[in-house]
Structure formats: structure tokens, C-alpha cells
Motif scaffolding. Structure first.
Motif, PDB file in Angstrom:
ATOM      1  N   LEU A 148      35.643  76.686 142.610  1.00 53.45           N
ATOM      2  CA  LEU A 148      35.824  78.059 143.079  1.00 53.45           C
ATOM      3  C   LEU A 148      36.762  78.857 142.182  1.00 53.45           C
ATOM      4  O   LEU A 148      36.875  80.075 142.330  1.00 53.45           O
ATOM      5  CB  LEU A 148      36.362  78.054 144.516  1.00 53.45           C
ATOM      6  CG  LEU A 148      35.468  77.373 145.556  1.00 53.45           C
ATOM      7  CD1 LEU A 148      36.107  77.445 146.938  1.00 53.45           C
ATOM      8  CD2 LEU A 148      34.088  78.017 145.589  1.00 53.45           C
ATOM      9  N   ARG A 149      37.446  78.196 141.272  1.00 51.16           N
ATOM     10  CA  ARG A 149      38.360  78.913 140.384  1.00 51.16           C
ATOM     11  C   ARG A 149      37.627  79.543 139.206  1.00 51.16           C
ATOM     12  O   ARG A 149      38.207  80.342 138.472  1.00 51.16           O
ATOM     13  CB  ARG A 149      39.434  77.946 139.861  1.00 51.16           C
ATOM     14  CG  ARG A 149      40.359  77.405 140.948  1.00 51.16           C
ATOM     15  CD  ARG A 149      41.225  76.276 140.423  1.00 51.16           C
ATOM     16  NE  ARG A 149      40.395  75.135 140.011  1.00 51.16           N
ATOM     17  CZ  ARG A 149      40.890  74.013 139.493  1.00 51.16           C
ATOM     18  NH1 ARG A 149      42.205  73.885 139.313  1.00 51.16           N
ATOM     19  NH2 ARG A 149      40.079  73.024 139.155  1.00 51.16           N
ATOM     20  N   ARG A 150      36.380  79.192 139.043  1.00 45.01           N
ATOM     21  CA  ARG A 150      35.604  79.736 137.931  1.00 45.01           C
ATOM     22  C   ARG A 150      34.520  80.664 138.468  1.00 45.01           C
ATOM     23  O   ARG A 150      34.087  80.535 139.607  1.00 45.01           O
ATOM     24  CB  ARG A 150      34.962  78.600 137.129  1.00 45.01           C
ATOM     25  CG  ARG A 150      35.969  77.595 136.593  1.00 45.01           C
ATOM     26  CD  ARG A 150      35.295  76.592 135.694  1.00 45.01           C
ATOM     27  NE  ARG A 150      34.672  77.245 134.539  1.00 45.01           N
ATOM     28  CZ  ARG A 150      34.012  76.573 133.580  1.00 45.01           C
ATOM     29  NH1 ARG A 150      33.865  75.260 133.681  1.00 45.01           N
ATOM     30  NH2 ARG A 150      33.496  77.214 132.564  1.00 45.01           N
ATOM     31  N   PRO A 151      34.041  81.617 137.656  1.00 44.29           N
ATOM     32  CA  PRO A 151      32.962  82.508 138.105  1.00 44.29           C
ATOM     33  C   PRO A 151      31.701  81.712 138.429  1.00 44.29           C
ATOM     34  O   PRO A 151      31.428  80.680 137.807  1.00 44.29           O
ATOM     35  CB  PRO A 151      32.733  83.431 136.896  1.00 44.29           C
ATOM     36  CG  PRO A 151      33.979  83.332 136.086  1.00 44.29           C
ATOM     37  CD  PRO A 151      34.506  81.940 136.290  1.00 44.29           C
ATOM     38  N   LEU A 152      30.944  82.207 139.406  1.00 41.35           N
ATOM     39  CA  LEU A 152      29.683  81.557 139.741  1.00 41.35           C
ATOM     40  C   LEU A 152      28.719  81.667 138.568  1.00 41.35           C
ATOM     41  O   LEU A 152      28.693  82.675 137.849  1.00 41.35           O
ATOM     42  CB  LEU A 152      29.067  82.199 140.992  1.00 41.35           C
ATOM     43  CG  LEU A 152      29.812  81.975 142.306  1.00 41.35           C
ATOM     44  CD1 LEU A 152      29.129  82.756 143.425  1.00 41.35           C
ATOM     45  CD2 LEU A 152      29.866  80.492 142.654  1.00 41.35           C
ATOM     46  N   LEU A 168      25.958  69.924 132.642  1.00 41.29           N
ATOM     47  CA  LEU A 168      25.346  71.035 133.386  1.00 41.29           C
ATOM     48  C   LEU A 168      26.218  71.541 134.509  1.00 41.29           C
ATOM     49  O   LEU A 168      26.343  72.741 134.731  1.00 41.29           O
ATOM     50  CB  LEU A 168      23.991  70.567 133.951  1.00 41.29           C
ATOM     51  CG  LEU A 168      23.229  71.596 134.784  1.00 41.29           C
ATOM     52  CD1 LEU A 168      22.770  72.739 133.912  1.00 41.29           C
ATOM     53  CD2 LEU A 168      22.041  70.937 135.465  1.00 41.29           C
ATOM     54  N   GLY A 169      26.878  70.667 135.247  1.00 40.57           N
ATOM     55  CA  GLY A 169      27.616  71.100 136.424  1.00 40.57           C
ATOM     56  C   GLY A 169      28.751  72.033 136.114  1.00 40.57           C
ATOM     57  O   GLY A 169      29.175  72.815 136.961  1.00 40.57           O
ATOM     58  N   ASN A 170      29.312  72.014 134.895  1.00 41.17           N
ATOM     59  CA  ASN A 170      30.432  72.877 134.554  1.00 41.17           C
ATOM     60  C   ASN A 170      30.015  74.097 133.757  1.00 41.17           C
ATOM     61  O   ASN A 170      30.844  74.852 133.285  1.00 41.17           O
ATOM     62  CB  ASN A 170      31.471  72.092 133.728  1.00 41.17           C
ATOM     63  CG  ASN A 170      32.034  70.931 134.510  1.00 41.17           C
ATOM     64  OD1 ASN A 170      32.186  71.035 135.713  1.00 41.17           O
ATOM     65  ND2 ASN A 170      32.325  69.830 133.825  1.00 41.17           N
TER      66      ASN A 170
END
Length: 664
Positions: free
Chosen positions: A583-587, A655-657
């Protein structure tokens, strides 16, 4: 499964819909203008029936001693130049004046409806020609056209009726065309086409009931105009001829002696004005009360064998294959040339298999499904090397040649459950129509089958629900009923086009579970079109990813994640947040916009948005490559890890990051 016999719904049932219609008509009559105009119209109709019986002798009695007399106790409106009673003649003329006006209105309505419904009855190409005729017709004033037709058909009652009726047809046709076009695009009409309903039955049973009220209102107002027009033709000597007479004829005869006996000319004119106002005011009152604008047989049994259809040859295929599509394309005419929103789509669907189709809006998912179901508009062209359903070629012949096969073996579940049903018919009757059309059942058996199918799709109190209208169902119940319509026959394939978009999560799960149960019970193939990658991954065996009108990747649903090889597939998956999303990074988003069908670039269509794109991607469109495991992908960099700039260094991340863009 138990089968319960259900009697056909009664026309006079005290349903909420019928009570609503009755309440609206009562509301019209409660208005002062509506009540006054309604009573006046009723009085005119009664007078038209009884006046000739009561006053014909008095109206035809010639008395040369009583010529051109003024008003008196014996003759309330005086006499004409032959001593005949003017009031009696005006009353007797009511029948001919009203009757001819209503006959002309009927001609206007029938011809106008045929003109307006031409795109449905004869197809869009022929409909465009009829539309041109309507456009030319409405460009001329109605009275001018009436005079033109009166000269062609000749003087007299018959010629005048035809002249006025045909003169009003273009305007009524334009209104009908607008209303028909609005209903013809609804999902329940498309569903009826899939079920194999013929064009005439489609118009009469599904379209006209939904536009009846505005047509009635405009026909009522048109009757007043026809009355005035007919009086005008008779006044000019082109209408009713002696010894017959209507109000227009009486007005013309009395005009010559207006200075001697003005009542002979004024009284028929007043009758015309009152009758015309009565019809117009009543129509306006009905329109206001209903919230409308005033400006504007026997069925064929199921064929014993579906092994050979007219217009399409059958070839030997794997008996397990339900749908075989190869190089399918859909083309529409565009302002700058042909537009192909579906380009070279190929896939195979087997019995009991669930295949998901995902992609952004405009990627061609629904158009591909509609091409399979033969629902592409006539302005569009469907081509391909092969489009076979249960071994039968759907590219050959017309929809009519395949109606039995599509009506019983293919089920369509549309996106919006509210528009999937005809709002003027009960649910059970709509389901029963499929059995009547393709299986030759009687209404009792077809309605019993409908109740059984509603019960099979877990609709509670199925017998009672079958007698209800679509607006009495919730969204989830309507969607279940839509699935029930699809299984009225024995479908081999269910195409579900966004079946859960308008539903909440709980109902969505129930609908998807129902599709899964039907698939498992009857070994039915399912083609699920959705934007929800998660739902498709959970429900389907295989996933086809579409972009810019073509399939860019076809892979097992279990690999819809890090194992996906096309950058677009990985971007779609990465854009779906989950419980592990930081949640700390943009979607994660996909940068840029989807390609428009009319502006597909040279090379790979995804290249302008792809982080792996190079010069080759912008020059050459990658072919579809199949690996030994049967997975297909169309990408020059399939399976390569995604890289992005991080300061001055190039980094590789799982991919997840990965963030594909910031949406700006």
C-alpha cells in the motif's frame, strides 16, 4: 426432476403491470382536459353510430317551401337551398366524416409501421432504402402530398382516404422507425434472435408491445389531423361526391350562400373544429398522463437431426469439439475505410471446457462472441477460414438456415439482466417461447418446461415467479432466469458476456456457481467474457487474452500470473490488487490508452504501451506461436522479464513488485 403443468397466463390477470397501465389511463381521465376530451370523443363515436338511424329521413327530406330559412323551433340551424334541415344533415354527416378520417388514420398507421419496421423486416440494407423514402416524404408538407395523391387516385371517397392515409405515412414511419430502432438494440431482442425467433414474430411479439403507447397517442392525434384534411379535400371537391355528404362537403355547399344563410357554412365548420380539437386534446392528455412526447402462427418442430443444415456443408471433425474458429474477423465500413475490430481470431472449444476471454474494453471480446452467435449487424461482415459449431459451418447461409441449431444448442447470457428480457411479457412466457419455437411444444408443455428450468437454476417459488414480469425480479434473479432461458433446450455451449457486472459480490458468486453446476451436470462448454481476471482465473480451465481485436495469449488458467509470457497479460494481472499489495506504492496501471479499431498501428498493437517494445515490435506484427504444451502467445519478447528505469540503472523485478505506469 419433477415437472409441474402450468396453465397459460390469462390476458386479464390482475398483475401489477396491468394495474399500472389501468392506473395511468384512469389518471388521464381524471385530468379536466382529458375527461372533457374523452367524453367528447365518446359522444362523437356514439353519434356516428346512431345519427343515421335517427335523422336520415329528416336530413334527406326536400321541401322547396322551406329553402334557406333561418333558425326556428322547427329547424334549429335553419335549412339549406333545398329546404333540408341543416342540423339533421350535420348530425348524419358525423358517421361519414369520422369513419373516413379513422380509415385514413388506419392506413397511415399500417403503412407507417411497415416503413418504420423495414430494417427489422427486410434487413438493414433494404431498411436504408426505405429510410431514404421516409426522409424524402417528410420533407413535403402533408396537405401538398394529400393533394398530389388525390389527383393520382381520383376524386371521391376512396381516392381521398388513400391520399390522406398515404400522405401521413412518412411522418408516422419516421416516428415508428425511431422507436423500433431504440428497442431493436436491446438485449432481449438479441436473445430472441439467438433463440431463432423469426422477423415478423420478433416485431409483433417483442418490439411493438414496447412502443405501443406512444404509437397510440400519436395515432389519436393523427385522427384529428386526418379529419381536418379530409374536410379540406371535400371542401375543394376532391373528397365526398354528391349525393353523399360529409362536413367538408356541407361546408363547400353552404359557402355559396353564406351571405343569405351563414349558418349553412358556419355550422359544418364548427363541427369540424370541435371534432378535430376533441381528438387532438385527448391525444395530448394521454401523452401528458403517460409521460410521453407527441413530437416525435404455427411454429416448426425441432428437426430430427441437426447433422446437416441448409447453406453450410459439414466436415468430419473431432466429436468432442463444440466450437472451432480459425482466422475469424469482423469488419465494418468506416469513414476512412474498412475497420476491423476483430482480426484473425482462432481457437477451439471442447465439451465441458470453460474458457475465459479477458481484455480491456474495445479489445473485441463481445464482438467475437456475437460473431459466433450470428448477432453481428448487417452493416458488419464476418469472415474467416472456419467458423464451425457442432461441426456445422456458420459462415455459409443465413441466420435462418442455422436457427434450429443456434436456438437449441447455443445459449447467450448477456451483461445487463434488466435489458435481457422483454419488459412487456411474463418471464415464463418468454422462456416457453424457445420450446415453442424449436421443439414444437404446446403452450402448456412449454410453460411447464419453463417452470422446470427456473427451478433448475434455483429460482425459488418457480411456478409463481414464472407468472411475474422482469421488473418484479431482482438483478440476480433475472440473471438466473436468463440462464434458465439458455438451458430450455440442450445447449452444448453457453456464452456468458459479462454476466455478473451489475451484481453484488454475493449474487455474483451464486451466478458463477450456477454456471459451474450446469457445466458439470450436462458437460456444457462455457465461454466466459469478463474484465475480472481473478474470476476468470478461478472459474475457467483456459484463458484467452485479447488486445486490439486479436488473441495475444492463450494459456491455462493456473498459469495466469507470474507464468504468463505476454507483457499485456502480466500487466492485466499486476493491475489487480490483492492482500499482498504494497500500500506504500502506487497501484499498478497500464500506461496509455487502448488502441482504437480504426487506428491500429503497424507492428504489434501493444508496442506503444509495452516496456519491452523495440524497433522490431513497431515494424512487424508478431505471429501466434504454439509451444509443445499447447500454450499460445503472439509476442517478440514472450517470457522476457520486465525492466524499468530506476534512477540511472536498469533493474529487473518480479511481477508482483512491478508498476507498469502511474496513470498520468
Amino acid at each position: 426432476m419433477a415437472v409441474t403443468t402450468l396453465a397459460p397466463p390469462r390476458a386479464g390477470g390482475n398483475s401489477p403491470r396491468r394495474r399500472g397501465k389501468a392506473a395511468r389511463w384512469l389518471a388521464v381521465l381524471r385530468q379536466p382536459i382529458g375527461a372533457s376530451a374523452g367524453l367528447l370523443v365518446a359522444a362523437l363515436l356514439v353519434l356516428a353510430v346512431i345519427a343515421p338511424w335517427l335523422w336520415s329521413d329528416r336530413a334527406d327530406l326536400v321541401d322547396t317551401d322551406q329553402m334557406l330559412l333561418g333558425s326556428s323551433a322547427a329547424h334549429w340551424l335553419g335549412t339549406d337551398n333545398l329546404g333540408r334541415d341543416l342540423l339533421a344533415r350535420i348530425l348524419v354527416a358525423t358517421r361519414l366524416s369520422i369513419g373516413l378520417a379513422l380509415t385514413a388514420t388506419a392506413i397511415t398507421v399500417v403503412v407507417g409501421l411497415l416503413l418504420g419496421a423495414a430494417p427489422v423486416l427486410i434487413g438493414r440494407r433494404g431498411g436504408r432504402l426505405v429510410t431514404s423514402v421516409i426522409t424524402i416524404g417528410v420533407a413535403f408538407p402533408g396537405l401538398l402530398m394529400a393533394l398530389f395523391f388525390a389527383v393520382i387516385f381520383g376524386v371521391g371517397e376512396r381516392g381521398a382516404v388513400l391520399a390522406i392515409g398515404l400522405a401521413g405515412a412518412p411522418a408516422f414511419g419516421r416516428l415508428s422507425q425511431t422507436l423500433v430502432a431504440g428497442i431493436a438494440e436491446r438485449d432481449f431482442v438479441a436473445a430472441a434472435r439467438v433463440a431463432g425467433v423469426g422477423r415478423i414474430r420478433l416485431l409483433v411479439r417483442h418490439i411493438l408491445p414496447n412502443i405501443a403507447e406512444p404509437l397510440i397517442v400519436n395515432a389519436t392525434i393523427g385522427a384529428g389531423g386526418a379529419l381536418l384534411a379530409f374536410a379540406g379535400l371535400s371542401f375543394l371537391g376532391l373528397g365526398v361526391q354528391a349525393p353523399g355528404y360529409d362536413w367538408g362537403r356541407l361546408l363547400g355547399d353552404g359557402l355559396s350562400g353564406i351571405y343569405v344563410q351563414p349558418t349553412a357554412a358556419l355550422a359544418p365548420g364548427v363541427a369540424v373544429v370541435i371534432a378535430g380539437l376533441a381528438f387532438n386534446l385527448f391525444g395530448e392528455a394521454v401523452a401528458k398522463g403517460m409521460g410521453l412526447s407527441t413530437t416525435s402462427g404455427r411454429t416448426r418442430p425441432l428437426r430430427a437431426a441437426l447433422k446437416k443444415l441448409r447453406g453450410g456443408a459439414k466436415r468430419e471433425t473431432d466429436g468432442d469439439v463444440v466450437l472451432d474458429v480459425h482466422d475469424l474477423s469482423v469488419t465494418f465500413a468506416g469513414a476512412d475505410g474498412p475497420v476491423r475490430p476483430v482480426r484473425g481470431v482462432s481457437f477451439t472449444l471442447r465439451r465441458g471446457e470453460a474458457v475465459g476471454v479477458v481484455g480491456e474494453s474495445g479489445s473485441g471480446k463481445s464482438l467475437t462472441a456475437h460473431a459466433v452467435a450470428r448477432l453481428i449487424e448487417e452493416t458488419g461482415q464476418v469472415d474467416g477460414q472456419r467458423l464451425e459449431f457442432l461441426g456445422s459451418d456458420l459462415l455459409g447461409g443465413t441466420v435462418r438456415t442455422h436457427r434450429d441449431l443456434l436456438g437449441t444448442s447455443l445459449a447467450m447470457v448477456f451483461q445487463d439482466p434488466m435489458t435481457s428480457f422483454n419488459p412487456t411479457q411474463r418471464i415464463g412466457r418468454q422462456l416457453a417461447e424457445v420450446a415453442r419455437q424449436h421443439q414444437g411444444m404446446t403452450w402448456n408443455k412449454a410453460l411447464a418446461r419453463a417452470v422446470d428450468r427456473l427451478r433448475a437454476v434455483r429460482v425459488p417459488a418457480a411456478e409463481r415467479r414464472s407468472r411475474q414480469y422482469p421488473h418484479e425480479f431482482s438483478g440476480g434473479m433475472r440473471q438466473r432466469a436468463m440462464i434458465g432461458m439458455g438451458v430450455m433446450g440442450n445447449p452444448a455451449l453457453i456464452i456468458a458476456d459479462e454476466p455478473t457486472t451489475a451484481l453484488d459480490v454475493t449474487v455474483q458468486r451464486e451466478v458463477l456457481g450456477l454456471l459451474q453446476a450446469i457445466r458439470a451436470a450436462d458437460h456444457v462448454a462455457v465461454m466466459l467474457i469478463s474484465h475480472d481476471v481473478t474470476v476468470v482465473g478461478q472459474m475457467c480451465d483456459r484463458v484467452m487474452v485479447m488486445y486490439a481485436g486479436r488473441i495475444v495469449e492463450d494459456l491455462p488458467a493456473s498459469e495466469l500470473g507470474p507464468a504468463a509470457r505476454h507483457p499485456y497479460t502480466r500487466a492485466l494481472v499486476a493491475a489487480v490488487p490483492n492482500m499482498r499489495t504494497d500500500l506504500r506504492r502506487p497501484l499498478a496501471v497500464i500506461p496509455g490508452r487502448p488502441v482504437l479499431p480504426a487506428q491500429v498501428p503497424v507492428g504489434c498493437a501493444f508496442a506503444p504501451r509495452c516496456p519491452l517494445a523495440d524497433d522490431r515490435c513497431t515494424r512487424e506484427d508478431p505471429p501466434m506461436v504454439t509451444d509443445p504444451a499447447g500454450r499460445r502467445v503472439a509476442c517478440w519478447h514472450a517470457g522476457e522479464p520486465i525492466t524499468r528505469d530506476a534512477g540511472n540503472a536498469r533493474t529487473r523485478e518480479p511481477l508482483g513488485n512491478l508498476t507498469f505506469g502511474n496513470g498520468k
